[in-house]
Scaffold this motif. Sequence first.
Motif, PDB file in Angstrom:
ATOM      1  N   SER A   1      14.241  -0.269   6.114  1.00  6.79           N
ATOM      2  CA  SER A   1      13.222  -1.259   6.483  1.00  6.79           C
ATOM      3  C   SER A   1      12.624  -1.957   5.264  1.00  6.79           C
ATOM      4  CB  SER A   1      12.109  -0.586   7.297  1.00  6.79           C
ATOM      5  OG  SER A   1      12.621  -0.076   8.508  1.00  6.79           O
ATOM      6  N   ALA A   2      12.415  -1.192   4.181  1.00  6.96           N
ATOM      7  CA  ALA A   2      11.826  -1.785   2.976  1.00  6.96           C
ATOM      8  C   ALA A   2      12.733  -2.877   2.407  1.00  6.96           C
ATOM      9  CB  ALA A   2      11.574  -0.706   1.925  1.00  6.96           C
ATOM     10  N   LEU A   3      14.041  -2.643   2.419  1.00  6.01           N
ATOM     11  CA  LEU A   3      14.973  -3.643   1.907  1.00  6.01           C
ATOM     12  C   LEU A   3      14.979  -4.876   2.813  1.00  6.01           C
ATOM     13  CD1 LEU A   3      17.197  -4.515  -0.062  1.00  6.01           C
ATOM     14  CD2 LEU A   3      18.847  -3.326   1.395  1.00  6.01           C
ATOM     15  N   ARG A   4      14.967  -4.673   4.117  1.00  5.81           N
ATOM     16  CA  ARG A   4      14.936  -5.806   5.043  1.00  5.81           C
ATOM     17  C   ARG A   4      13.709  -6.677   4.785  1.00  5.81           C
ATOM     18  NH1 ARG A   4      17.836  -4.923  10.140  1.00  5.81           N
ATOM     19  NH2 ARG A   4      16.237  -6.171  11.167  1.00  5.81           N
ATOM     20  N   ARG A   5      12.547  -6.045   4.673  1.00  3.89           N
ATOM     21  CA  ARG A   5      11.320  -6.809   4.442  1.00  3.89           C
ATOM     22  C   ARG A   5      11.381  -7.572   3.127  1.00  3.89           C
ATOM     23  NH1 ARG A   5       9.077  -1.892   6.296  1.00  3.89           N
ATOM     24  NH2 ARG A   5       8.568  -1.300   4.150  1.00  3.89           N
TER      25      ARG A   5
ATOM     26  N   ALA B   1      16.500   6.132   0.329  1.00  2.00           N
ATOM     27  CA  ALA B   1      16.524   4.694   0.023  1.00  2.00           C
ATOM     28  C   ALA B   1      15.244   4.007   0.453  1.00  2.00           C
ATOM     29  CB  ALA B   1      17.728   4.040   0.710  1.00  2.00           C
ATOM     30  N   GLU B   2      14.665   4.430   1.571  1.00  2.00           N
ATOM     31  CA  GLU B   2      13.438   3.811   2.063  1.00  2.00           C
ATOM     32  C   GLU B   2      12.309   3.962   1.047  1.00  2.00           C
ATOM     33  OE1 GLU B   2      11.040   1.678   4.611  1.00  2.00           O
ATOM     34  OE2 GLU B   2      13.185   2.053   4.848  1.00  2.00           O
ATOM     35  N   ILE B   3      12.189   5.138   0.443  1.00  2.00           N
ATOM     36  CA  ILE B   3      11.126   5.372  -0.540  1.00  2.00           C
ATOM     37  C   ILE B   3      11.388   4.584  -1.819  1.00  2.00           C
ATOM     38  CG2 ILE B   3      10.043   7.115  -2.019  1.00  2.00           C
ATOM     39  CD1 ILE B   3      10.495   9.126   0.236  1.00  2.00           C
ATOM     40  N   VAL B   4      12.613   4.687  -2.334  1.00  2.00           N
ATOM     41  CA  VAL B   4      12.933   4.057  -3.618  1.00  2.00           C
ATOM     42  C   VAL B   4      12.858   2.538  -3.511  1.00  2.00           C
ATOM     43  CG1 VAL B   4      14.654   3.798  -5.433  1.00  2.00           C
ATOM     44  CG2 VAL B   4      14.371   6.005  -4.300  1.00  2.00           C
ATOM     45  N   THR B   5      13.528   1.973  -2.508  1.00  2.00           N
ATOM     46  CA  THR B   5      13.584   0.519  -2.378  1.00  2.00           C
ATOM     47  C   THR B   5      12.204  -0.083  -2.172  1.00  2.00           C
ATOM     48  OG1 THR B   5      15.783   0.717  -1.399  1.00  2.00           O
ATOM     49  CG2 THR B   5      14.658  -1.385  -1.121  1.00  2.00           C
ATOM     50  N   GLY B   6      11.341   0.639  -1.470  1.00  2.00           N
ATOM     51  CA  GLY B   6      10.011   0.128  -1.217  1.00  2.00           C
ATOM     52  C   GLY B   6       9.142   0.031  -2.456  1.00  2.00           C
ATOM     53  N   MET B   7       9.542   0.703  -3.541  1.00  2.00           N
ATOM     54  CA  MET B   7       8.718   0.726  -4.745  1.00  2.00           C
ATOM     55  C   MET B   7       9.302  -0.067  -5.903  1.00  2.00           C
ATOM     56  SD  MET B   7       7.304   4.643  -4.768  1.00  2.00           S
ATOM     57  CE  MET B   7       6.090   4.209  -6.034  1.00  2.00           C
TER      58      MET B   7
ATOM     59  N   THR C   1      12.829  -6.308  -6.473  1.00  2.00           N
ATOM     60  CA  THR C   1      14.023  -6.729  -5.748  1.00  2.00           C
ATOM     61  C   THR C   1      15.287  -6.604  -6.588  1.00  2.00           C
ATOM     62  OG1 THR C   1      12.634  -8.377  -4.657  1.00  2.00           O
ATOM     63  CG2 THR C   1      15.007  -8.603  -4.380  1.00  2.00           C
ATOM     64  N   SER C   2      15.185  -6.955  -7.870  1.00  2.00           N
ATOM     65  CA  SER C   2      16.367  -6.985  -8.730  1.00  2.00           C
ATOM     66  C   SER C   2      16.757  -5.622  -9.286  1.00  2.00           C
ATOM     67  CB  SER C   2      16.131  -7.942  -9.897  1.00  2.00           C
ATOM     68  OG  SER C   2      15.002  -7.519 -10.662  1.00  2.00           O
ATOM     69  N   ALA C   3      15.957  -4.604  -9.039  1.00  2.00           N
ATOM     70  CA  ALA C   3      16.209  -3.285  -9.632  1.00  2.00           C
ATOM     71  C   ALA C   3      17.191  -2.487  -8.783  1.00  2.00           C
ATOM     72  CB  ALA C   3      14.900  -2.516  -9.785  1.00  2.00           C
TER      73      ALA C   3
ATOM     74  N   GLU D   1       8.062   7.322 -12.837  1.00  2.00           N
ATOM     75  CA  GLU D   1       7.128   8.423 -12.590  1.00  2.00           C
ATOM     76  C   GLU D   1       6.397   8.215 -11.263  1.00  2.00           C
ATOM     77  OE1 GLU D   1       4.550   8.651 -15.942  1.00  2.00           O
ATOM     78  OE2 GLU D   1       6.149   9.219 -17.340  1.00  2.00           O
ATOM     79  N   ALA D   2       6.080   6.966 -10.947  1.00  2.00           N
ATOM     80  CA  ALA D   2       5.416   6.677  -9.682  1.00  2.00           C
ATOM     81  C   ALA D   2       6.331   6.984  -8.497  1.00  2.00           C
ATOM     82  CB  ALA D   2       4.982   5.205  -9.644  1.00  2.00           C
ATOM     83  N   VAL D   3       7.631   6.715  -8.655  1.00  2.00           N
ATOM     84  CA  VAL D   3       8.594   7.038  -7.599  1.00  2.00           C
ATOM     85  C   VAL D   3       8.670   8.552  -7.405  1.00  2.00           C
ATOM     86  CG1 VAL D   3      11.018   6.937  -6.909  1.00  2.00           C
ATOM     87  CG2 VAL D   3       9.928   4.920  -7.934  1.00  2.00           C
ATOM     88  N   GLN D   4       8.719   9.284  -8.525  1.00  2.00           N
ATOM     89  CA  GLN D   4       8.722  10.752  -8.432  1.00  2.00           C
ATOM     90  C   GLN D   4       7.502  11.241  -7.668  1.00  2.00           C
ATOM     91  OE1 GLN D   4      11.015  12.071 -12.595  1.00  2.00           O
ATOM     92  NE2 GLN D   4       8.884  12.529 -12.313  1.00  2.00           N
ATOM     93  N   LEU D   5       6.338  10.693  -7.984  1.00  2.00           N
ATOM     94  CA  LEU D   5       5.103  11.108  -7.338  1.00  2.00           C
ATOM     95  C   LEU D   5       5.134  10.774  -5.849  1.00  2.00           C
ATOM     96  CD1 LEU D   5       2.265  12.283  -7.653  1.00  2.00           C
ATOM     97  CD2 LEU D   5       1.444   9.973  -8.188  1.00  2.00           C
ATOM     98  N   ALA D   6       5.706   9.640  -5.504  1.00  2.00           N
ATOM     99  CA  ALA D   6       5.787   9.240  -4.096  1.00  2.00           C
ATOM    100  C   ALA D   6       6.625  10.228  -3.291  1.00  2.00           C
ATOM    101  CB  ALA D   6       6.377   7.838  -3.984  1.00  2.00           C
ATOM    102  N   PHE D   7       7.735  10.689  -3.862  1.00  2.87           N
ATOM    103  CA  PHE D   7       8.550  11.687  -3.174  1.00  2.87           C
ATOM    104  C   PHE D   7       7.749  12.961  -2.932  1.00  2.87           C
ATOM    105  CE2 PHE D   7      12.308   9.162  -4.192  1.00  2.87           C
ATOM    106  CZ  PHE D   7      13.142   9.451  -3.129  1.00  2.87           C
ATOM    107  N   TYR D   8       6.993  13.368  -3.936  1.00  2.65           N
ATOM    108  CA  TYR D   8       6.223  14.602  -3.817  1.00  2.65           C
ATOM    109  C   TYR D   8       5.100  14.455  -2.787  1.00  2.65           C
ATOM    110  CZ  TYR D   8       3.694  18.829  -5.062  1.00  2.65           C
ATOM    111  OH  TYR D   8       3.066  20.044  -5.006  1.00  2.65           O
ATOM    112  N   GLU D   9       4.406  13.316  -2.819  1.00  3.76           N
ATOM    113  CA  GLU D   9       3.258  13.139  -1.927  1.00  3.76           C
ATOM    114  C   GLU D   9       3.681  12.897  -0.480  1.00  3.76           C
ATOM    115  OE1 GLU D   9       1.058   9.957  -3.709  1.00  3.76           O
ATOM    116  OE2 GLU D   9      -0.108  11.326  -4.994  1.00  3.76           O
ATOM    117  N   ARG D  10       4.801  12.200  -0.275  1.00  2.75           N
ATOM    118  CA  ARG D  10       5.196  11.840   1.090  1.00  2.75           C
ATOM    119  C   ARG D  10       5.990  12.934   1.787  1.00  2.75           C
ATOM    120  NH1 ARG D  10       7.217   5.527   0.512  1.00  2.75           N
ATOM    121  NH2 ARG D  10       5.559   4.842  -0.927  1.00  2.75           N
TER     122      ARG D  10
END
Length: 420
Positions: free
Chosen positions: A201-205, A328-334, A337-339, A366-375
Motif C-alpha cells: 500500500s505504501a508503494l501504491r500511495r 516491504a510495507e514498513i520499509v517502503t513507507g519510510m 521514492t528513489s531509494a 536507524e529510524a527504519v530499524q526502530l520502526a520494525f521494533y516498535e510496530r
Amino acid sequence: MAASMQDRAADDQAWVGELVQTAVAGIPFYRGLLAGADASRLDGLPTFDKQSTAHYGGFPLSAGGPAGAHRVVATSGTTGDRLYVAFDQADLTRVGTWLEEVGRRVGVTSSDVLLNTHCYGLWVGGPILDLLAHRSGACVVPLGPTSPAGVLHMLADGVGTAISATPSYLRRLVETAEATGFDLKGTGLRLGFIGAEVAESALRRMLLARLPDGFQWIELYGLTETYGPSVAFAPDPEVAELELNTQDFFIEVLDPKADTPVAPGAMGELTITSRSPSRSPLIRYRTRDLVRVAAGEAAAPTRVSRIIGRADDALKIGGVLMYPSAVAEIVTGMLPTSAEWRGVVRRCGSDDELFLEAEAPPSLCEAVQLAFYERVGLDVTVISVDGAALTRSREKTRRVVIEQETGAAPPGPTRRTACG
C-alpha cells in the motif's frame, strides 16, 4: 448455508466429471494424481501445486504438449523449474472475452492508446495485455520492458493514455521522471493495468501521488497457467479487493496445510480450477498466493482481498511470523521514492534473522530499524549504502531472499549471533 452448499454440489455435478475425464484421458500427471478420486465432486479431488509436476516433463499440464496448439507460454522460473503451458485458440478467445469485459468496466475505448511495457517472447504478460487493448478497441504501443526514458519520450509526444506495467517498472518510470525533471502529472495518462507482483500500500500511495490526478491503478491477477491475468481484477482502485472471474474458473480459498476451506476471516491459499475442459486445464491448483475472502464463502468466493503474500514465503524472524510484503510495507513507507532496498534472511534453526540494505543515510536506516521494533517487536539490521548502489529490475523485483538461495553472506557487517 445449507442451500448454498446444495447449489454448489449441483454445480459440481454439471462440469467436474467432464473436466476430470478429459484431463485424465490426455494428461499423464492428472492420470496419476486423480487415480481413485471421487470425480463427482470438486472437493473430493486432491489439490496440487507447481512442485508436484516436477517429474512430468516441460509440459506437465498440457495434453499433447505444443503440437497442434495455438501458443506456448512459460513461467519465469523464479520459484522453481520453468513450466511450459500450451493453449488452444479457444482458450485465447475465452481470455479475450473476460478481458474485454474488464476493459469495458474500467472505461477503455477506441480513443485510448496503451503503452504496454510487459514482457513478450515466452512471457504471457505482453501478448495478453495487447489482447485486452485490441478487444477494447484501443491502440497498442508494444514497448516491452524498454528503458523508462523510452516511455517518457512517448508521453512527451502526447502518446499514451494507459500503461501496463509491473509495480517495479512503474516505480522506475517515476524515478526516471523525477531525475530528469519530467512532469508525469502533465501527461495524458489516466489509467494503468498493473500486476505480476505484489505492490504494498505504501508503494501504491507513493506512486499515485506522482501520477496524474485521477489516475486509476487497475490491478489484474492471473498466472501463466491461466494464460495470464484472466482470474481477477480490482474494479475499484480505492478498495483493496479483487473480483474473481467465476465464469471461467472455480476458486477456493483453502487452508495452506489441508484441502479444506479456511474459517471466515482467516487467510488462505487461492486455489484454482478451470471450468471448461481445455488443452491445459487446472484442477484444484494451489497458487501459493494468500488472500482473505471478501464476498461469498471460502469454498466458492466471488471477491477476495489483494494478494497478502505467498504460502512458501513465510518468515519467522525473531519469533515473529512475517511475509516479505509486510517487510516491504514498513520499509517502503519510510524511504524516499528513489531509494531502493534489499533484504537477506539468514536461516537460524527454527528461527530467521533479517538483514536489510537501503539507499538511505544512516539516520534514516536507524529510524527504519526502530520502526520494525516498535510496530512488530522485531530486531532488524538495516545497513546504509550509497544511492543507486542496488540494481533496479525492469520486470519483477524480489527484494527479500533467503541466504542459501543466493549463496552470499548477509549484507554489511556481520553481527555475532547464536548461529555463529
